[in-house]
Design an enzyme around this catalytic site. Sequence first.
Site, PDB file in Angstrom:
ATOM      1  N   LYS A 135     -21.186 -29.654 -34.600  1.00  0.00           N
ATOM      2  CA  LYS A 135     -20.893 -31.092 -34.483  1.00  0.00           C
ATOM      3  C   LYS A 135     -22.194 -31.832 -34.762  1.00  0.00           C
ATOM      4  O   LYS A 135     -23.204 -31.601 -34.081  1.00  0.00           O
ATOM      5  CB  LYS A 135     -20.390 -31.421 -33.074  1.00  0.00           C
ATOM      6  CG  LYS A 135     -18.942 -31.022 -32.862  1.00  0.00           C
ATOM      7  CD  LYS A 135     -18.336 -31.687 -31.646  1.00  0.00           C
ATOM      8  CE  LYS A 135     -16.835 -31.448 -31.586  1.00  0.00           C
ATOM      9  NZ  LYS A 135     -16.402 -30.080 -31.842  1.00  0.00           N
ATOM     10  N   ASP A 163     -17.688 -29.980 -38.110  1.00  0.00           N
ATOM     11  CA  ASP A 163     -16.524 -30.580 -37.459  1.00  0.00           C
ATOM     12  C   ASP A 163     -16.447 -32.088 -37.718  1.00  0.00           C
ATOM     13  O   ASP A 163     -17.460 -32.727 -38.030  1.00  0.00           O
ATOM     14  CB  ASP A 163     -16.588 -30.361 -35.934  1.00  0.00           C
ATOM     15  CG  ASP A 163     -16.174 -28.942 -35.539  1.00  0.00           C
ATOM     16  OD1 ASP A 163     -15.855 -28.124 -36.429  1.00  0.00           O
ATOM     17  OD2 ASP A 163     -16.165 -28.658 -34.327  1.00  0.00           O
ATOM     18  N   ARG A 205     -11.053 -27.872 -43.747  1.00  0.00           N
ATOM     19  CA  ARG A 205     -10.149 -27.684 -42.603  1.00  0.00           C
ATOM     20  C   ARG A 205      -9.378 -28.988 -42.401  1.00  0.00           C
ATOM     21  O   ARG A 205      -9.992 -30.046 -42.260  1.00  0.00           O
ATOM     22  CB  ARG A 205     -10.974 -27.360 -41.349  1.00  0.00           C
ATOM     23  CG  ARG A 205     -10.107 -27.247 -40.093  1.00  0.00           C
ATOM     24  CD  ARG A 205     -10.929 -27.302 -38.817  1.00  0.00           C
ATOM     25  NE  ARG A 205     -11.838 -26.184 -38.672  1.00  0.00           N
ATOM     26  CZ  ARG A 205     -12.845 -26.173 -37.784  1.00  0.00           C
ATOM     27  NH1 ARG A 205     -13.068 -27.227 -37.012  1.00  0.00           N
ATOM     28  NH2 ARG A 205     -13.644 -25.134 -37.698  1.00  0.00           N
ATOM     29  N   ARG A 264      -9.803 -33.412 -24.282  1.00  0.00           N
ATOM     30  CA  ARG A 264      -9.011 -33.608 -25.509  1.00  0.00           C
ATOM     31  C   ARG A 264      -7.825 -32.643 -25.545  1.00  0.00           C
ATOM     32  O   ARG A 264      -6.760 -32.968 -26.020  1.00  0.00           O
ATOM     33  CB  ARG A 264      -9.889 -33.473 -26.758  1.00  0.00           C
ATOM     34  CG  ARG A 264     -10.845 -34.648 -26.947  1.00  0.00           C
ATOM     35  CD  ARG A 264     -11.427 -34.716 -28.345  1.00  0.00           C
ATOM     36  NE  ARG A 264     -12.340 -33.624 -28.633  1.00  0.00           N
ATOM     37  CZ  ARG A 264     -13.619 -33.602 -28.286  1.00  0.00           C
ATOM     38  NH1 ARG A 264     -14.153 -34.607 -27.612  1.00  0.00           N
ATOM     39  NH2 ARG A 264     -14.385 -32.573 -28.601  1.00  0.00           N
TER      40      ARG A 264
HETATM   41  P1  FDA Z   1       0.334 -31.217 -31.905  1.00  0.00           P
HETATM   42  O1  FDA Z   1      -0.580 -31.381 -30.726  1.00  0.00           O
HETATM   43  O2  FDA Z   1       0.806 -32.434 -32.634  1.00  0.00           O
HETATM   44  O3  FDA Z   1       1.588 -30.376 -31.423  1.00  0.00           O
HETATM   45  C1  FDA Z   1       2.687 -30.181 -32.306  1.00  0.00           C
HETATM   46  C2  FDA Z   1       3.499 -28.985 -31.876  1.00  0.00           C
HETATM   47  O4  FDA Z   1       2.683 -27.796 -31.925  1.00  0.00           O
HETATM   48  C3  FDA Z   1       4.005 -29.051 -30.454  1.00  0.00           C
HETATM   49  O5  FDA Z   1       5.164 -29.848 -30.367  1.00  0.00           O
HETATM   50  C4  FDA Z   1       4.261 -27.571 -30.184  1.00  0.00           C
HETATM   51  O6  FDA Z   1       5.434 -27.125 -30.831  1.00  0.00           O
HETATM   52  C5  FDA Z   1       3.068 -26.909 -30.884  1.00  0.00           C
HETATM   53  N1  FDA Z   1       1.963 -26.740 -29.925  1.00  0.00           N
HETATM   54  C6  FDA Z   1       0.857 -27.495 -29.821  1.00  0.00           C
HETATM   55  N2  FDA Z   1       0.067 -27.051 -28.823  1.00  0.00           N
HETATM   56  C7  FDA Z   1       0.703 -26.003 -28.275  1.00  0.00           C
HETATM   57  C8  FDA Z   1       0.429 -25.130 -27.187  1.00  0.00           C
HETATM   58  N3  FDA Z   1      -0.661 -25.276 -26.424  1.00  0.00           N
HETATM   59  N4  FDA Z   1       1.311 -24.148 -26.912  1.00  0.00           N
HETATM   60  C9  FDA Z   1       2.447 -24.023 -27.622  1.00  0.00           C
HETATM   61  N5  FDA Z   1       2.771 -24.833 -28.658  1.00  0.00           N
HETATM   62  C10 FDA Z   1       1.920 -25.805 -28.973  1.00  0.00           C
HETATM   63  N6  FDA Z   1      -9.860 -32.352 -34.203  1.00  0.00           N
HETATM   64  C11 FDA Z   1     -10.828 -33.210 -34.644  1.00  0.00           C
HETATM   65  O7  FDA Z   1     -10.682 -34.423 -34.482  1.00  0.00           O
HETATM   66  N7  FDA Z   1     -11.948 -32.705 -35.244  1.00  0.00           N
HETATM   67  C12 FDA Z   1     -12.122 -31.384 -35.478  1.00  0.00           C
HETATM   68  O8  FDA Z   1     -13.154 -30.988 -36.047  1.00  0.00           O
HETATM   69  C13 FDA Z   1     -11.109 -30.480 -35.041  1.00  0.00           C
HETATM   70  N8  FDA Z   1     -11.228 -29.140 -35.225  1.00  0.00           N
HETATM   71  C14 FDA Z   1     -10.162 -28.320 -34.939  1.00  0.00           C
HETATM   72  C15 FDA Z   1     -10.213 -26.965 -35.266  1.00  0.00           C
HETATM   73  C16 FDA Z   1      -9.126 -26.148 -35.051  1.00  0.00           C
HETATM   74  C17 FDA Z   1      -9.192 -24.715 -35.434  1.00  0.00           C
HETATM   75  C18 FDA Z   1      -7.922 -26.709 -34.485  1.00  0.00           C
HETATM   76  C19 FDA Z   1      -6.692 -25.863 -34.280  1.00  0.00           C
HETATM   77  C20 FDA Z   1      -7.876 -28.025 -34.113  1.00  0.00           C
HETATM   78  C21 FDA Z   1      -9.000 -28.838 -34.321  1.00  0.00           C
HETATM   79  N9  FDA Z   1      -8.967 -30.183 -33.952  1.00  0.00           N
HETATM   80  C22 FDA Z   1      -9.980 -31.019 -34.385  1.00  0.00           C
HETATM   81  C23 FDA Z   1      -7.908 -30.699 -33.029  1.00  0.00           C
HETATM   82  C24 FDA Z   1      -6.743 -31.300 -33.800  1.00  0.00           C
HETATM   83  O9  FDA Z   1      -7.135 -32.497 -34.416  1.00  0.00           O
HETATM   84  C25 FDA Z   1      -5.549 -31.589 -32.875  1.00  0.00           C
HETATM   85  O10 FDA Z   1      -5.942 -32.488 -31.893  1.00  0.00           O
HETATM   86  C26 FDA Z   1      -4.970 -30.372 -32.201  1.00  0.00           C
HETATM   87  O11 FDA Z   1      -4.973 -29.251 -33.037  1.00  0.00           O
HETATM   88  C27 FDA Z   1      -3.511 -30.657 -31.797  1.00  0.00           C
HETATM   89  O12 FDA Z   1      -2.711 -30.871 -32.929  1.00  0.00           O
HETATM   90  P2  FDA Z   1      -1.681 -29.790 -33.485  1.00  0.00           P
HETATM   91  O13 FDA Z   1      -1.667 -29.902 -34.990  1.00  0.00           O
HETATM   92  O14 FDA Z   1      -2.056 -28.451 -32.994  1.00  0.00           O
HETATM   93  O15 FDA Z   1      -0.249 -30.182 -32.993  1.00  0.00           O
END
Ligand code: FDA
Length: 321
Positions: free
Chosen positions: A111, A147, A197, A301
């Site tokens: 970061k 990031d 990413r 977060r």
């Molecule tokens: P979201 O939170 O919208 O969830 C959608 C669906 O996914 C849910 O309805 C459920 O079905 C499933 N799901 C989600 N969480 C679950 C759980 N705990 N258990 C079971 N099912 C679940 N952000 C940022 O601003 N800067 C960055 O550099 C990064 N880096 C980063 C790296 C990596 C590897 C990841 C995975 C994420 C990030 N993020 C990030 C965070 C990202 O922006 C985001 O906030 C989270 O990934 C949550 O979004 P999702 O796409 O996972 O789905």
Amino acid sequence: MTFTLSNPLRPAILAASRSTRLERGISRSKLTNRLVKRFVPGADEASAVAAVRALVESGRFISVDYLGEDISHPDEAEATVQAYLSLLEAYRSIGVDSSAAGARPLEVSIKLSALGQSLPDGEALALVNARTICAAAEEIGAWVNVDAEDHTTTDSTLRIVRELRQEFPSVATVLQAYLHRTEADCRELAHAGSRIRLCKGAYKEPAEVAFQSKDDVDASYLRCLKVLMEGQGYPMVASHDPQMIEAAQSYAREAGRDADDFEIQMLFGIRDGEQTRLIADGLRVRTYVPFGNDWYGYFMRRLAERPANLIFFLRSLVSTK
Ligand code: FDA
């Protein structure tokens, strides 16, 4: 109940993630520490390396983040650099042959705010610090990812990444689908050799710059994903969302990409079973592993993202066991 980006609790939790008073209270709770372990394998490097070893044995690639953001003095940035140099040295003991794979299994996520970006003349300082980490990573055959943080840093972050890529072309960065600008950024950055990413975005952002509803963010994610998959770069699909994972596979097929032409990324402790299932299906999965004492912002977060995490947390606070 589905927790969405427009859920009324999300802004309050994200605001709390920046409160030092709450941070002190929550960090002192022994019960919190138990829950934090679900998302952060530990405070020290040894815990992170042990977690990495287990993940690598299960067939996963990894990216380790030394937790820290919003520093106030260059000495803290230097301490962050030293933590990464030590971690990269420890990667040698994991015994991964990075020359054999098209993708490097070991990565660090940095970061720029923890490397000094927001200090006076911070962009130059963060660039110098990031270069030091990139050089050490290159030497041991690991990748580096930069990031994405809140939208006020996006232009500066992309400038720094462009500079770093002159010397270290494999340096990756993150684009956040909730920002209005991101589809255009994807088009600009979907060129050969460019590792991107794509995530939805984790910060509290105003409506002038970011989509506010889950439906709009999801639609933007799908548009951005298509651009990346149809481009010439290496897309990294960072999401736990089954809809995004499905779409990634179908867009990849349509674009004629093999399973090793992109990767799925998830956070440590989230959908662990799904991570191993995707590997069994022949996909590349990279797990993001945070470690360090400064876990508060990261942890909050995660709570903001999902009611199940929040309920588990509240239950642990009132539990007498
Ligand atoms: P979201 O939170 O919208 O969830 C959608 C669906 O996914 C849910 O309805 C459920 O079905 C499933 N799901 C989600 N969480 C679950 C759980 N705990 N258990 C079971 N099912 C679940 N952000 C940022 O601003 N800067 C960055 O550099 C990064 N880096 C980063 C790296 C990596 C590897 C990841 C995975 C994420 C990030 N993020 C990030 C965070 C990202 O922006 C985001 O906030 C989270 O990934 C949550 O979004 P999702 O796409 O996972 O789905």
